[in-house]
Design a protein around this motif. Structure first.
Motif, mmCIF file in Angstrom:
data_model
loop_
_atom_site.group_PDB
_atom_site.id
_atom_site.type_symbol
_atom_site.label_atom_id
_atom_site.label_comp_id
_atom_site.label_asym_id
_atom_site.label_seq_id
_atom_site.Cartn_x
_atom_site.Cartn_y
_atom_site.Cartn_z
ATOM 1 N N ALA A 30 6.584 13.067 -1.385
ATOM 2 C CA ALA A 30 6.049 14.346 -2.453
ATOM 3 C C ALA A 30 5.947 15.517 -1.592
ATOM 4 O O ALA A 30 6.443 15.905 -2.128
ATOM 5 N N GLU A 31 5.899 15.559 -0.389
ATOM 6 C CA GLU A 31 6.249 16.413 0.486
ATOM 7 C C GLU A 31 6.944 17.531 0.084
ATOM 8 O O GLU A 31 6.963 18.997 0.387
ATOM 9 N N ASN A 32 8.175 16.625 0.826
ATOM 10 C CA ASN A 32 9.666 17.099 0.728
ATOM 11 C C ASN A 32 9.795 18.419 -0.828
ATOM 12 O O ASN A 32 10.348 19.315 -1.339
ATOM 13 N N ALA A 33 9.701 17.503 -2.110
ATOM 14 C CA ALA A 33 9.574 17.813 -3.713
ATOM 15 C C ALA A 33 8.710 18.848 -4.028
ATOM 16 O O ALA A 33 9.064 19.996 -4.468
ATOM 17 N N TYR A 34 7.782 19.394 -3.179
ATOM 18 C CA TYR A 34 6.925 20.341 -3.171
ATOM 19 C C TYR A 34 7.420 21.250 -2.218
ATOM 20 O O TYR A 34 7.418 22.341 -3.592
ATOM 21 N N SER A 35 8.202 21.414 -1.851
ATOM 22 C CA SER A 35 8.819 22.564 -1.209
ATOM 23 C C SER A 35 9.803 22.637 -1.328
ATOM 24 O O SER A 35 9.757 24.083 -1.699
ATOM 25 N N ALA A 36 10.855 21.689 -1.475
ATOM 26 C CA ALA A 36 11.894 22.768 -2.439
ATOM 27 C C ALA A 36 11.734 22.806 -3.425
ATOM 28 O O ALA A 36 12.758 23.910 -4.254
ATOM 29 N N PHE A 37 10.799 22.390 -4.751
ATOM 30 C CA PHE A 37 10.757 22.974 -5.683
ATOM 31 C C PHE A 37 9.864 23.965 -6.406
ATOM 32 O O PHE A 37 9.702 24.193 -7.284
ATOM 33 N N GLY A 38 9.717 24.152 -5.235
ATOM 34 C CA GLY A 38 8.017 25.318 -5.165
ATOM 35 C C GLY A 38 6.864 24.454 -6.328
ATOM 36 O O GLY A 38 6.798 25.394 -7.536
ATOM 37 N N LEU A 39 6.915 23.242 -6.231
ATOM 38 C CA LEU A 39 5.661 22.620 -7.174
ATOM 39 C C LEU A 39 4.219 23.632 -6.520
ATOM 40 O O LEU A 39 3.915 23.644 -6.042
ATOM 41 N N PRO A 88 0.712 -1.244 -0.063
ATOM 42 C CA PRO A 88 0.076 -0.401 0.053
ATOM 43 C C PRO A 88 0.902 0.968 -0.468
ATOM 44 O O PRO A 88 1.829 0.658 0.501
ATOM 45 N N ILE A 89 0.175 2.332 -0.480
ATOM 46 C CA ILE A 89 1.273 3.432 0.300
ATOM 47 C C ILE A 89 1.376 4.146 1.258
ATOM 48 O O ILE A 89 0.487 3.449 2.009
ATOM 49 N N HIS A 90 2.333 4.245 1.140
ATOM 50 C CA HIS A 90 2.882 4.838 3.054
ATOM 51 C C HIS A 90 3.109 5.798 3.779
ATOM 52 O O HIS A 90 3.137 6.908 2.867
ATOM 53 N N ILE A 91 4.423 6.013 4.585
ATOM 54 C CA ILE A 91 4.431 7.714 4.891
ATOM 55 C C ILE A 91 5.259 8.518 4.122
ATOM 56 O O ILE A 91 5.776 9.076 4.258
ATOM 57 N N GLY A 92 6.447 7.535 4.215
ATOM 58 C CA GLY A 92 7.241 7.452 3.017
ATOM 59 C C GLY A 92 7.057 8.163 1.989
ATOM 60 O O GLY A 92 7.820 9.052 1.201
ATOM 61 N N HIS A 93 6.460 7.461 1.040
ATOM 62 C CA HIS A 93 6.010 8.010 -0.531
ATOM 63 C C HIS A 93 4.919 8.987 -0.231
ATOM 64 O O HIS A 93 5.689 10.918 -0.410
ATOM 65 N N LEU A 94 4.167 9.623 1.429
ATOM 66 C CA LEU A 94 3.993 10.842 1.251
ATOM 67 C C LEU A 94 4.980 12.215 1.860
ATOM 68 O O LEU A 94 4.591 13.480 1.241
ATOM 69 N N LEU A 95 6.247 12.086 2.342
ATOM 70 C CA LEU A 95 7.276 12.425 2.847
ATOM 71 C C LEU A 95 7.800 12.884 1.311
ATOM 72 O O LEU A 95 8.571 13.836 1.815
ATOM 73 N N ASN A 123 17.014 16.828 -16.721
ATOM 74 C CA ASN A 123 17.393 17.281 -15.167
ATOM 75 C C ASN A 123 17.020 16.382 -14.170
ATOM 76 O O ASN A 123 15.850 15.931 -14.245
ATOM 77 N N ILE A 124 18.193 16.312 -13.422
ATOM 78 C CA ILE A 124 18.155 15.035 -12.110
ATOM 79 C C ILE A 124 18.562 15.547 -11.083
ATOM 80 O O ILE A 124 20.121 16.231 -10.767
ATOM 81 N N PHE A 125 18.086 15.846 -10.420
ATOM 82 C CA PHE A 125 18.288 16.463 -8.695
ATOM 83 C C PHE A 125 17.867 15.127 -8.011
ATOM 84 O O PHE A 125 16.969 14.336 -8.212
ATOM 85 N N LEU A 126 19.088 15.432 -7.022
ATOM 86 C CA LEU A 126 19.022 14.159 -5.735
ATOM 87 C C LEU A 126 18.569 15.665 -4.369
ATOM 88 O O LEU A 126 18.455 15.783 -3.939
ATOM 89 N N ILE A 127 16.807 14.713 -4.065
ATOM 90 C CA ILE A 127 15.997 15.567 -2.947
ATOM 91 C C ILE A 127 16.624 14.940 -1.461
ATOM 92 O O ILE A 127 16.521 13.503 -1.417
ATOM 93 N N PRO A 128 16.921 15.120 -0.339
ATOM 94 C CA PRO A 128 16.438 15.110 0.973
ATOM 95 C C PRO A 128 15.791 14.049 1.269
ATOM 96 O O PRO A 128 14.333 14.658 0.775
ATOM 97 N N SER A 129 15.969 12.397 1.592
ATOM 98 C CA SER A 129 13.815 12.471 1.918
ATOM 99 C C SER A 129 14.312 11.933 3.330
ATOM 100 O O SER A 129 12.985 11.058 4.125
#
Length: 226
Positions: free
Chosen positions: A35-44, A26-33, A168-174
């Protein structure tokens, strides 16, 4: 990493949409974190969660019916105004391929820039996916990392892919979150708690419907469609 100007006129720029694809079994907390990190860091502007249909590189026997995975994904993201869910891969007949999804999205929304979110290990597998050149052409790839700070094997792989596919490839902290869907399924089978590993609404749905109480997990083989 450049962050968008707080005073930026968002109506004058292309929309920026993150794509969080996966079996979500199933979907879990790691998936949500992630997504939220990417949303914040890249201004999505938003994150689109797309549960996969039939993956050509995963054994289907241990994967729940699409309607259950879609419903759990909707439960998991409820309450977050910049998360959305799409059933486009589930509705598509045949095998699910990331390149097809990106081509469809870009054709339907030419005014949108897409950011494709993956786990770091996917960087080593993406060349085996169908038409990887299309993936790197149609979207910026954001790969979640835990310990690679710019000089490890993941950074080297990212640089290799940039050179080969001109993407374009970026590494983002999980963060230090080590959760997997396969571990969650095995916990359920063994009668162990999954509380705090998945959103509470998802846990309640799993328990209410007796999901994942079959044979021991052997469904994950990796590959395209996460």
């Amino acid at each position: 990493m450049n962050f968008p100007d707080k005073g930026e006129n968002t109506s004058a720029r292309p929309k920026k949409v993150g794509i969080m694809g996966g079996t979500f079994n199933p979907i879990h907390i790691g998936h949500l974190l992630l997504a939220e990190n990417a949303y914040s860091a890249f201004g999505l502007d938003r994150i689109l969660f797309i549960p996969s249909g039939c993956s050509y590189m995963k054994e289907q026997a241990g994967i729940l019916d699409a309607k259950d995975r879609l419903y759990m994904t909707a439960l998991a993201i409820s309450g977050n105004p910049h998360f959305e869910v799409s059933d486009m891969e589930i509705r598509r007949p045949g095998y699910t391929y990331t390149c097809d999804t990106l081509e469809q999205l870009c054709e339907q929304n030419p005014d949108t820039e897409y950011y494709f979110l993956v786990g770091a290990d996917s960087l080593f597998a993406m060349e085996s996916w169908k038409n990887p050149e299309i993936i790197f052409q149609k979207a910026t790839v954001l790969a979640a990392v835990r310990d690679d700070c710019g000089s490890g094997p993941l950074s080297g792989q990212a640089e290799y892919l940039r050179g080969k596919y001109h993407g374009n490839i970026f590494l983002i902290p999980s963060g230090n979150v080590d959760i997997s869907s396969s571990d969650i399924r095995n916990r359920i089978l063994e009668g162990r708690s999954i509380r705090y590993l998945v959103p509470e609404k998802v846990r309640e749905y799993i328990e209410k419907n007796g999901l994942y109480l079959g044979r021991p997990d052997s469904s994950q083989r990796g590959g395209d469609s996460r």
